[in-house]
Scaffold this active site. Structure first.
Site, PDB file in Angstrom:
ATOM      1  N   TYR A   8       0.833  -1.174   0.000  1.00 28.31           N
ATOM      2  CA  TYR A   8       0.000   0.000   0.000  1.00 28.31           C
ATOM      3  C   TYR A   8       0.869   1.225   0.000  1.00 28.31           C
ATOM      4  O   TYR A   8       2.041   1.193   0.316  1.00 28.31           O
ATOM      5  CB  TYR A   8      -0.939   0.024   1.209  1.00 28.31           C
ATOM      6  CG  TYR A   8      -0.269  -0.015   2.553  1.00 28.31           C
ATOM      7  CD1 TYR A   8       0.248  -1.207   3.043  1.00 28.31           C
ATOM      8  CD2 TYR A   8      -0.142   1.123   3.316  1.00 28.31           C
ATOM      9  CE1 TYR A   8       0.861  -1.237   4.273  1.00 28.31           C
ATOM     10  CE2 TYR A   8       0.468   1.088   4.546  1.00 28.31           C
ATOM     11  CZ  TYR A   8       0.968  -0.095   5.020  1.00 28.31           C
ATOM     12  OH  TYR A   8       1.582  -0.122   6.239  1.00 28.31           O
ATOM     13  N   ILE A 165      -1.856  -4.540  -1.511  1.00 30.07           N
ATOM     14  CA  ILE A 165      -0.669  -4.420  -2.343  1.00 30.07           C
ATOM     15  C   ILE A 165      -0.579  -2.979  -2.830  1.00 30.07           C
ATOM     16  O   ILE A 165      -1.554  -2.235  -2.783  1.00 30.07           O
ATOM     17  CB  ILE A 165      -0.664  -5.411  -3.531  1.00 30.07           C
ATOM     18  CG1 ILE A 165      -1.912  -5.250  -4.397  1.00 30.07           C
ATOM     19  CG2 ILE A 165      -0.521  -6.836  -3.054  1.00 30.07           C
ATOM     20  CD1 ILE A 165      -1.933  -6.185  -5.614  1.00 30.07           C
ATOM     21  N   ASP A 166       0.609  -2.588  -3.295  1.00 26.35           N
ATOM     22  CA  ASP A 166       0.835  -1.208  -3.715  1.00 26.35           C
ATOM     23  C   ASP A 166      -0.077  -0.795  -4.863  1.00 26.35           C
ATOM     24  O   ASP A 166      -0.521  -1.640  -5.654  1.00 26.35           O
ATOM     25  CB  ASP A 166       2.285  -1.027  -4.177  1.00 26.35           C
ATOM     26  CG  ASP A 166       3.290  -1.247  -3.074  1.00 26.35           C
ATOM     27  OD1 ASP A 166       3.015  -0.831  -1.940  1.00 26.35           O
ATOM     28  OD2 ASP A 166       4.345  -1.833  -3.357  1.00 26.35           O
ATOM     29  N   LYS A 167      -0.276   0.490  -4.966  1.00 24.47           N
ATOM     30  CA  LYS A 167      -1.072   1.047  -6.058  1.00 24.47           C
ATOM     31  C   LYS A 167      -0.591   0.547  -7.420  1.00 24.47           C
ATOM     32  O   LYS A 167      -1.393   0.114  -8.252  1.00 24.47           O
ATOM     33  CB  LYS A 167      -0.991   2.578  -6.014  1.00 24.47           C
ATOM     34  CG  LYS A 167      -1.580   3.278  -7.225  1.00 24.47           C
ATOM     35  CD  LYS A 167      -1.299   4.778  -7.177  1.00 24.47           C
ATOM     36  CE  LYS A 167      -1.767   5.447  -8.468  1.00 24.47           C
ATOM     37  NZ  LYS A 167      -1.442   6.901  -8.471  1.00 24.47           N
TER      38      LYS A 167
END
Length: 354
Positions: A8, A165-167
């Site tokens: 994130y 999870i990350d963008k």
């Protein structure tokens, strides 16, 4: 209470920083300070008297999940509050200070039943609303998807996304549709019994071609937007382990498979940088520079064309495995590597063959 690859965008520096026993970031939702005349009282009763629209059972579930802190430490629901105790309710996501608007954002649903939903998140989609991203997120898309389901409340922290999870990372996420499912799945992530594998494209070819990176992670003291490997004796470091394997050499780059033993913020991205192989086009960790190869203008143009094809860090959460929280069945899901990464990989293959 854990999160995949962490998963994130970095925390808003203004938010209070809390960590659980595993070192995971938590967010304060409520805080109460017992006054000097407080009689000994179970913490679940203490909170029910102060939280609107909350039941004792709900508070007890929160305590079981490690979401009730007293004086900074997780407590069970039978803890007795005494004068001047600081009681906090914390969650693994920011508190929504605004209404979550249901938005018709397409979802790639891999699996769904009465208890869980598995979704394949595209790169570029933020997971949770928060600082700078108040709509257009995966949570807004889930609000639309569940708008006709009276049992699903998108603002209820007892259900919803179990990890993040990350963008700009694509791939699989599991959503709990009931409180019991989220408690069960959260425990699996906490106990590291889930299976999470990623595909990444990195600069160079790691030597050895398979191995383990065991290096603690924490906020970069010089740049809060970055994570960094910290010394083993640094109290701010969180245990982090990544297993990697090269699955295809591309000359000046390689395709690798990573299996997470832990799930820390930007774990794969930082660990691969730490061993000298940042992810391609990872601007936060230096992978958007040409780190291997020739000095020619033609090669620079080739790399820039690759970055145009895949305009983000080359990372995809390809596989996800867990035990179904209701049936006990072993569940395993795979999401194909998306076109932006496959196009870039194919371009590298062509370059190497020539």
């Amino acid at each position: 209470m854990t999160e995949s690859e962490n998963i994130y965008e970095p925390l808003d520096p203004e938010l209070p920083r809390i960590v659980d026993s595993e070192g995971e970031e938590l967010y304060e939702h409520f805080r109460f300070v017992a006054d000097k005349g407080q009689q000994l009282l179970r913490v679940d009763k203490f909170l029910v008297e102060r939280l609107q629209n909350s039941s004792r059972n709900r508070v007890q579930q929160a305590a079981e999940a490690g979401c009730i802190l007293v004086n900074g430490k997780s407590v069970k629901s039978n803890y007795r509050v005494k004068p001047f105790d600081v009681v906090q309710v914390v969650m693994d996501r920011p508190r929504y200070e605004f209404e979550i608007v249901a938005q018709d954002i397409p979802l790639d649903i891999v699996y769904e039943d009465e208890a869980v939903l598995v979704v394949n998140k595209p790169a570029g989609l933020v997971v949770h609303p928060g600082h700078g991203n108040y709509d257009g997120t995966l949570v807004n898309a889930l609000a639309w998807h569940f708008k006709d389901n009276p049992d699903y409340d998108v603002t209820d922290p007892r259900m919803g996304l179990v990890h993040r999870i990350d963008k700009d990372t694509s791939g699989l996420l599991v959503v709990a549709k009931t409180p019991d499912a989220k408690t069960n799945l959260g425990r699996q992530f906490y106990n590291k019994t889930t299976r999470r594998e990623y595909v990444a494209v990195v600069w160079g070819v790691p030597e050895p071609t398979s191995g383990t990176v065991d290096a603690p992670l924490g906020r970069n003291p010089k740049d809060r937007l970055q994570m960094a490997v910290l010394p083993q004796d640094d109290p701010n470091g969180k245990h982090a382990v990544t297993h990697y394997e090269v699955i295809e050499s591309l000359g000046y780059a390689s395709v690798i498979r990573c299996r997470l033993e832990t799930g820390r913020t930007h774990q794969i991205r930082v660990h691969m940088k730490h061993i000298g192989h940042p992810l391609l086009n990872d601007s936060r960790y230096g992978g958007d520079e040409i780190l291997r190869g020739e000095r020619s203008a033609k090669y620079r143009q080739f790399v820039n064309n690759c970055f145009t094809l895949c305009p983000r860090q080359a990372l995809h959460a390809r596989t996800l495995g867990f035990t179904h929280p209701v049936t006990g069945e072993e569940m395993f899901f795979t999401a194909p590597v998306p076109p932006d990464m496959t196009s870039m990989i194919e371009k590298w293959r062509t370059y190497v063959s020539q």
